[in-house]
Motif scaffolding. Sequence first.
Motif, PDB file in Angstrom:
ATOM      1  N   ASP A  55     -20.116  33.463  12.937  1.00 33.67           N
ATOM      2  CA  ASP A  55     -20.904  32.707  13.743  1.00 33.67           C
ATOM      3  C   ASP A  55     -21.705  31.649  12.943  1.00 33.67           C
ATOM      4  O   ASP A  55     -22.008  30.716  13.827  1.00 33.67           O
ATOM      5  CB  ASP A  55     -21.912  33.637  14.355  1.00 33.67           C
ATOM      6  N   PHE A  58     -19.665  28.875  13.211  1.00 34.24           N
ATOM      7  CA  PHE A  58     -19.606  28.356  14.549  1.00 34.24           C
ATOM      8  C   PHE A  58     -20.939  27.495  14.690  1.00 34.24           C
ATOM      9  O   PHE A  58     -20.831  26.348  15.319  1.00 34.24           O
ATOM     10  CB  PHE A  58     -19.515  29.332  15.503  1.00 34.24           C
ATOM     11  N   VAL A  59     -22.022  27.988  14.415  1.00 28.74           N
ATOM     12  CA  VAL A  59     -23.124  27.265  14.763  1.00 28.74           C
ATOM     13  C   VAL A  59     -23.213  25.861  13.869  1.00 28.74           C
ATOM     14  O   VAL A  59     -24.031  24.967  14.460  1.00 28.74           O
ATOM     15  CB  VAL A  59     -24.445  28.167  14.470  1.00 28.74           C
ATOM     16  N   PHE A  62     -21.505  23.764  15.837  1.00 23.17           N
ATOM     17  CA  PHE A  62     -22.147  23.619  17.375  1.00 23.17           C
ATOM     18  C   PHE A  62     -23.224  22.241  17.246  1.00 23.17           C
ATOM     19  O   PHE A  62     -23.319  21.563  18.105  1.00 23.17           O
ATOM     20  CB  PHE A  62     -22.920  24.958  17.524  1.00 23.17           C
ATOM     21  N   LEU A  94     -31.687  25.000  16.702  1.00 22.02           N
ATOM     22  CA  LEU A  94     -30.496  25.171  15.822  1.00 22.02           C
ATOM     23  C   LEU A  94     -30.731  24.912  14.400  1.00 22.02           C
ATOM     24  O   LEU A  94     -30.281  25.517  13.743  1.00 22.02           O
ATOM     25  CB  LEU A  94     -29.304  24.134  16.226  1.00 22.02           C
ATOM     26  N   GLU A  97     -32.155  28.237  13.605  1.00 22.14           N
ATOM     27  CA  GLU A  97     -31.027  29.339  13.380  1.00 22.14           C
ATOM     28  C   GLU A  97     -30.310  29.396  12.319  1.00 22.14           C
ATOM     29  O   GLU A  97     -30.008  30.174  11.901  1.00 22.14           O
ATOM     30  CB  GLU A  97     -30.140  28.804  14.887  1.00 22.14           C
ATOM     31  N   TYR A 124     -11.961  27.542  18.061  1.00 24.44           N
ATOM     32  CA  TYR A 124     -13.281  27.156  18.823  1.00 24.44           C
ATOM     33  C   TYR A 124     -13.951  26.078  18.262  1.00 24.44           C
ATOM     34  O   TYR A 124     -14.569  25.025  18.821  1.00 24.44           O
ATOM     35  CB  TYR A 124     -14.121  28.456  18.482  1.00 24.44           C
ATOM     36  N   ILE A 148     -21.820  28.149  27.012  1.00 26.24           N
ATOM     37  CA  ILE A 148     -21.602  28.585  25.608  1.00 26.24           C
ATOM     38  C   ILE A 148     -22.960  29.154  25.353  1.00 26.24           C
ATOM     39  O   ILE A 148     -22.934  30.516  25.017  1.00 26.24           O
ATOM     40  CB  ILE A 148     -21.328  27.581  24.481  1.00 26.24           C
ATOM     41  N   GLU A 149     -24.110  28.623  25.650  1.00 28.52           N
ATOM     42  CA  GLU A 149     -25.551  29.299  25.349  1.00 28.52           C
ATOM     43  C   GLU A 149     -25.370  30.425  26.338  1.00 28.52           C
ATOM     44  O   GLU A 149     -26.118  31.551  25.877  1.00 28.52           O
ATOM     45  CB  GLU A 149     -26.507  28.358  25.578  1.00 28.52           C
ATOM     46  N   TYR A 152     -23.859  33.640  25.341  1.00 29.97           N
ATOM     47  CA  TYR A 152     -24.737  34.652  24.547  1.00 29.97           C
ATOM     48  C   TYR A 152     -26.088  35.297  24.943  1.00 29.97           C
ATOM     49  O   TYR A 152     -26.438  36.330  24.870  1.00 29.97           O
ATOM     50  CB  TYR A 152     -25.222  33.855  23.220  1.00 29.97           C
ATOM     51  N   TRP A 177     -31.150  35.560  21.012  1.00 33.04           N
ATOM     52  CA  TRP A 177     -30.601  35.245  22.219  1.00 33.04           C
ATOM     53  C   TRP A 177     -30.769  35.736  23.356  1.00 33.04           C
ATOM     54  O   TRP A 177     -30.848  35.128  24.520  1.00 33.04           O
ATOM     55  CB  TRP A 177     -28.832  34.930  22.151  1.00 33.04           C
ATOM     56  N   GLU A 219     -14.872  32.472  23.779  1.00 34.04           N
ATOM     57  CA  GLU A 219     -15.878  33.525  23.552  1.00 34.04           C
ATOM     58  C   GLU A 219     -15.265  34.785  23.369  1.00 34.04           C
ATOM     59  O   GLU A 219     -15.552  35.546  22.379  1.00 34.04           O
ATOM     60  CB  GLU A 219     -17.103  33.440  24.629  1.00 34.04           C
ATOM     61  N   PHE A 222     -13.457  35.184  20.231  1.00 35.26           N
ATOM     62  CA  PHE A 222     -14.621  35.312  18.997  1.00 35.26           C
ATOM     63  C   PHE A 222     -15.028  36.768  18.991  1.00 35.26           C
ATOM     64  O   PHE A 222     -15.073  37.113  17.875  1.00 35.26           O
ATOM     65  CB  PHE A 222     -15.617  34.402  19.439  1.00 35.26           C
TER      66      PHE A 222
HETATM   67  C1  LIG Z   1     -19.495  31.854  19.490  1.00 37.40           C
HETATM   68  C2  LIG Z   1     -20.872  31.658  19.831  1.00 37.40           C
HETATM   69  N1  LIG Z   1     -20.962  31.164  20.889  1.00 37.40           N
HETATM   70  C3  LIG Z   1     -22.160  30.954  21.235  1.00 37.40           C
HETATM   71  C4  LIG Z   1     -23.635  30.754  20.655  1.00 37.40           C
HETATM   72  C5  LIG Z   1     -24.682  30.593  20.893  1.00 37.40           C
HETATM   73  N2  LIG Z   1     -25.183  29.005  20.475  1.00 37.40           N
HETATM   74  C6  LIG Z   1     -26.009  28.961  19.573  1.00 37.40           C
HETATM   75  O1  LIG Z   1     -26.214  29.784  18.610  1.00 37.40           O
HETATM   76  C7  LIG Z   1     -23.329  31.277  19.202  1.00 37.40           C
HETATM   77  N3  LIG Z   1     -24.132  31.423  18.398  1.00 37.40           N
HETATM   78  N4  LIG Z   1     -21.876  31.435  18.836  1.00 37.40           N
END
Ligand SMILES: Cc1ncc(CNC=O)c(N)n1
Length: 232
Positions: A55, A58-59, A62, A94, A97, A124, A148-149, A152, A177, A219, A222
Amino acid sequence: MDVTPKPGVPCRGMTDTWLKKHTLIYTGATRHPFILAIRDGTVDISAFKRWLSQDYIFVRAFVPFVASLVVKAWKKSDDSHGDVEVILSGLASLNDEIDWFKKQASKWGVDLSVVAPQKPTQDYCRFLENLTSPEVDYTVGMMAYWAIETVYQDSFAHCLGEGSKTPPELEEVCQRWGNGGFGNYCSALQSIADWCLLKATDDEVSKAEVTFLRVLEYEVEFWNMSRGIPGY
Ligand SMILES: Cc1ncc(CNC=O)c(N)n1
């Protein structure tokens, strides 16, 4: 046609319509066995660490995606909803984060500098990169950001809800989250996405719906990867 809002009758936007229409896949993304295992306290710690390190990758990917939305929000003529500020505050979160991930990684003994992205993470991240293109409509991008948000927010809020047995050492992760403030942020994104969809062409709306479904699929993949389903 009478379009005045009726008192007590909620005004439903396109996103709510899609949540209803695609409820099975949405529930698959937000009530995944990985999340249910956190909630009932049976989560495998090696799975959790895998999720944490993937993750983080991923972030990082993002960030440029959200930054591209700042550019698109700024370029469009109508910013009566304050979209730029809403998205910018998301970018600021972020920034925090990324620090938070580094602290969590050291707490759990995960070395982020050696983590390689697994296939679902790569896929992704590539999807996010494609959405960053100037050719992708702002409407499609905002809807993806909201989706996406929200996955989570909804998933981790479930781990904190009534009757959850989330291990205390994972509560902070779920709070990141699952907290109500982030819930409000997701509602703000939803309003923007709905407003965009209201003004969008049919073609943009159908592209956005396809993108919504793809977000949910990514998602799920993931979470599957995090859980360590054989084959990953
Ligand atoms: C795979 C995934 N999806 C959504 C989020 C949430 N967005 C930012 O943090 C995240 N961290 N990871």
